[in-house]
Design a protein around this motif. Structure first.
Motif, PDB file in Angstrom:
ATOM      1  N   TYR A 117       0.806  -1.214   0.000  1.00  0.00           N
ATOM      2  CA  TYR A 117       0.000   0.000   0.000  1.00  0.00           C
ATOM      3  C   TYR A 117       0.846   1.275   0.000  1.00  0.00           C
ATOM      4  CZ  TYR A 117      -4.196  -2.765   0.552  1.00  0.00           C
ATOM      5  OH  TYR A 117      -5.235  -3.646   0.330  1.00  0.00           O
ATOM      6  N   ARG A 118       2.118   1.147   0.375  1.00  0.00           N
ATOM      7  CA  ARG A 118       3.023   2.291   0.272  1.00  0.00           C
ATOM      8  C   ARG A 118       3.409   2.536  -1.187  1.00  0.00           C
ATOM      9  NH1 ARG A 118       6.500   4.287   4.060  1.00  0.00           N
ATOM     10  NH2 ARG A 118       4.840   3.723   5.488  1.00  0.00           N
ATOM     11  N   LEU A 119       3.559   1.455  -1.952  1.00  0.00           N
ATOM     12  CA  LEU A 119       4.009   1.569  -3.347  1.00  0.00           C
ATOM     13  C   LEU A 119       2.853   1.721  -4.335  1.00  0.00           C
ATOM     14  CD1 LEU A 119       6.730  -1.237  -3.394  1.00  0.00           C
ATOM     15  CD2 LEU A 119       7.110   1.220  -3.204  1.00  0.00           C
ATOM     16  N   ALA A 120       1.650   1.284  -3.935  1.00  0.00           N
ATOM     17  CA  ALA A 120       0.528   1.229  -4.877  1.00  0.00           C
ATOM     18  C   ALA A 120      -0.550   2.242  -4.528  1.00  0.00           C
ATOM     19  CB  ALA A 120      -0.042  -0.183  -4.905  1.00  0.00           C
ATOM     20  N   GLU A 121      -0.141   3.485  -4.330  1.00  0.00           N
ATOM     21  CA  GLU A 121      -1.148   4.532  -4.114  1.00  0.00           C
ATOM     22  C   GLU A 121      -1.973   4.740  -5.389  1.00  0.00           C
ATOM     23  OE1 GLU A 121       1.110   7.270  -0.753  1.00  0.00           O
ATOM     24  OE2 GLU A 121       1.219   7.858  -2.857  1.00  0.00           O
ATOM     25  N   PHE A 122      -1.335   4.485  -6.513  1.00  0.00           N
ATOM     26  CA  PHE A 122      -2.018   4.583  -7.808  1.00  0.00           C
ATOM     27  C   PHE A 122      -1.518   3.416  -8.649  1.00  0.00           C
ATOM     28  CE2 PHE A 122      -4.543   6.353 -10.956  1.00  0.00           C
ATOM     29  CZ  PHE A 122      -5.012   7.612 -10.615  1.00  0.00           C
ATOM     30  N   ILE A 123      -2.439   2.689  -9.267  1.00  0.00           N
ATOM     31  CA  ILE A 123      -2.075   1.506 -10.063  1.00  0.00           C
ATOM     32  C   ILE A 123      -2.491   1.725 -11.518  1.00  0.00           C
ATOM     33  CG2 ILE A 123      -2.344  -0.983 -10.361  1.00  0.00           C
ATOM     34  CD1 ILE A 123      -3.108  -1.157  -7.418  1.00  0.00           C
ATOM     35  N   VAL A 124      -1.560   1.441 -12.424  1.00  0.00           N
ATOM     36  CA  VAL A 124      -1.864   1.475 -13.862  1.00  0.00           C
ATOM     37  C   VAL A 124      -1.555   0.094 -14.430  1.00  0.00           C
ATOM     38  CG1 VAL A 124      -1.259   2.448 -16.106  1.00  0.00           C
ATOM     39  CG2 VAL A 124      -1.412   3.938 -14.118  1.00  0.00           C
ATOM     40  N   ALA A 125      -2.563  -0.533 -15.002  1.00  0.00           N
ATOM     41  CA  ALA A 125      -2.378  -1.836 -15.640  1.00  0.00           C
ATOM     42  C   ALA A 125      -2.211  -1.629 -17.142  1.00  0.00           C
ATOM     43  CB  ALA A 125      -3.579  -2.735 -15.356  1.00  0.00           C
TER      44      ALA A 125
END
Length: 486
Positions: free
Chosen positions: A322-330
């Motif tokens: 959750y520290r690294l994935a504040e915003f996810i782009v697939a």
């Protein structure tokens, strides 16, 4: 850039001349080869349409009498250009770096960069052409001095607005940068890639930690470059390969961030493969960055697998996730955006031809063997290696002097390659085109030819090429069926 500099450095650009008179083409050809890496002739608009399916053209030179007919081939073109000024058109199409200008030209739309050629000197004709979007005018008969002046003007204008490097672009003010952000390094016009472009553009204005997920070759590093380009100031870049845990040194990262006054990108590649003990070390390092309030640090992580699935299996720290994935782009695999494959292929074809200037004539002769079925074969292939594999395939086809269809068919264990003869059948409807059992061969032939013509939106040149027959054969069949108006 001066005219002398233009002559010294031939631009890696392509030009299409639509001119019915062969003598005018011969006069133009030798002149244009001094300026352009790729020069193609179309003697009618149907041939021009076929060439647009094969190449990217940065500039078109069009006979005034066929401008309207040529424009009619592009129903999806942005008609707003008719009301814009020439200056606005040039600014909008060339405001980014050279690579962006090349990429943007991959779109199959009516060219906003074109010059008209005509025997008419009437002011109303010239005005009409300019209203259509023409940026200059060449009079017939061809005059060498005039052509050199016109092309030099275009190249100077084109270069002065498009030659800004990415580093220079980053130093532009916020207002100018907002224009540049409209240009994307991603090639494609599918719904999936449009969503990626839009999302990356939004994220560029935030400081959120970004997680990029996608198969190998889908463009994760390209997305990082896009984010860097969108900034208004220069930035530093630190790539950490998590497959080599020795590269992950918390003290080194903290020291690096402390000594950088400009925006610092910490990019963790293959983050899903980071061992558990190193995950703890990275979490501590990120806490240190937060405590020291390094506002200029941007976190980007890249993974070829869905990272949350590793969290669910207990193989990745939920706090770190959750520290690294504040915003996810697939990033979508290429098989999920097949409508972009031809556009990407054309881009790699152009680039390969321009990179091999000394043997271009031989390469073009080899390339002339590629048919519509070859491009459809590229579209139907699953591309497990995604865009990188597509690029490699294009290069291998040129090196081995074989067509894409031949190349893909000889691959060992080719994944799910659909037959090239089924080019007009969507993947989702493969089982919906069985013909009635009582039809004879004539009915089947008629149905198939009409489907192919419909697939190419009435373009009989492309339909004939796909069917492996001459245009005259298609016309004869249409006349037999009393369907000449199609």
């Amino acid at each position: 850039m001066s005219v002398e500099q233009i002559h010294c450095v031939k631009p890696e650009q392509a030009v299409l001349v639509i001119e019915p008179d062969l003598s005018n083409w011969q006069a133009l050809s030798s002149l244009l080869k001094c300026y352009f890496g790729l020069v193609e002739l179309a003697r009618n608009v149907e041939h021009a349409s076929a060439l647009f399916q094969r190449f990217n053209f940065n500039l078109c030179i069009i006979e005034l009498d066929v401008v309207d007919e040529f424009e009619s081939l592009f129903p999806s073109a942005n008609q707003s250009v008719l009301s814009e000024t020439k200056t606005t058109q040039l600014r909008d199409t060339n405001v980014s770096s050279p690579i962006n200008a090349t990429i943007e030209s991959a779109y199959l739309t009516f060219p906003q960069q074109f010059i008209v050629i005509s025997q008419s000197f009437k002011s109303e004709d010239i005005l009409y052409a300019m209203r259509k979007g023409a940026c200059d005018f060449i009079a017939k008969p061809i005059d060498t001095v005039e052509v050199n002046a016109v092309i030099s003007r275009w190249l100077i204008q084109h270069s002065s607005e498009a030659s800004t490097s990415i580093v220079d672009t980053l130093a532009l003010d916020t207002q100018t940068n907002s224009l540049n952000s409209a240009f994307s390094l991603f090639i494609g016009d599918s719904v999936a890639i449009k969503q990626v472009k839009r999302t990356v553009n939004i994220i560029s204005a935030t400081g959120n930690a970004l997680l990029l997920e996608g198969e190998v070759g889908t463009g994760k590093k390209l997305a990082v470059s896009q984010l860097q380009q969108s900034l208004c100031s220069p930035s530093h870049f630190m790539m950490i390969d998590c497959r080599a845990p020795s590269e992950l040194d918390a003290k080194k990262i903290d020291l690096y961030c402390a000594n950088c006054s400009q925006t610092t990108w910490l990019v963790f590649n293959h983050i899903a493969e980071l061992p558990m003990n190193k995950q703890v070390e990275l979490l501590i390092a990120l806490d240190s960055i937060k405590l020291n309030n390094y506002q200029h640090v941007r976190l980007v992580s890249m993974s070829t697998t869905r990272l949350f699935s590793r969290v669910q299996r207990g193989e990745f720290l939920v706090e770190l996730y959750y520290r690294l994935a504040e915003f996810i782009v697939a990033l979508p695999p290429l098989k999920q955006r097949p409508e972009d494959i031809v556009m990407l292929a054309k881009f790699f074809i152009n680039r390969y031809l321009m990179q091999h200037n000394t043997c271009r004539k031989a390469l073009l002769k080899d390339y002339s063997k590629w048919g519509v079925s070859d491009f459809q074969c590229l579209t139907d292939y699953d591309w497990p290696g995604n865009i990188q594999e597509l690029k490699n395939t294009i290069e291998q086809c040129f090196l081995l002097n074989i067509t894409p269809k031949e190349y893909l068919q000889q691959l060992p264990a080719t994944p799910k390659l659909i037959g090239a003869n089924q080019v007009d059948i969507p993947h989702s409807n493969l089982g919906q085109h069985y013909l009635p059992i009582d039809w004879d061969l004539k009915c089947i032939e008629k149905a198939h030819i009409l489907r192919v013509i419909e697939h190419y939106e009435g373009n009989k040149v492309l339909a004939a090429e796909h069917l492996g027959v001459s245009r005259k054969t298609v016309d004869r069949k249409m006349k037999e069926w009393d369907l000449d108006s199609l």
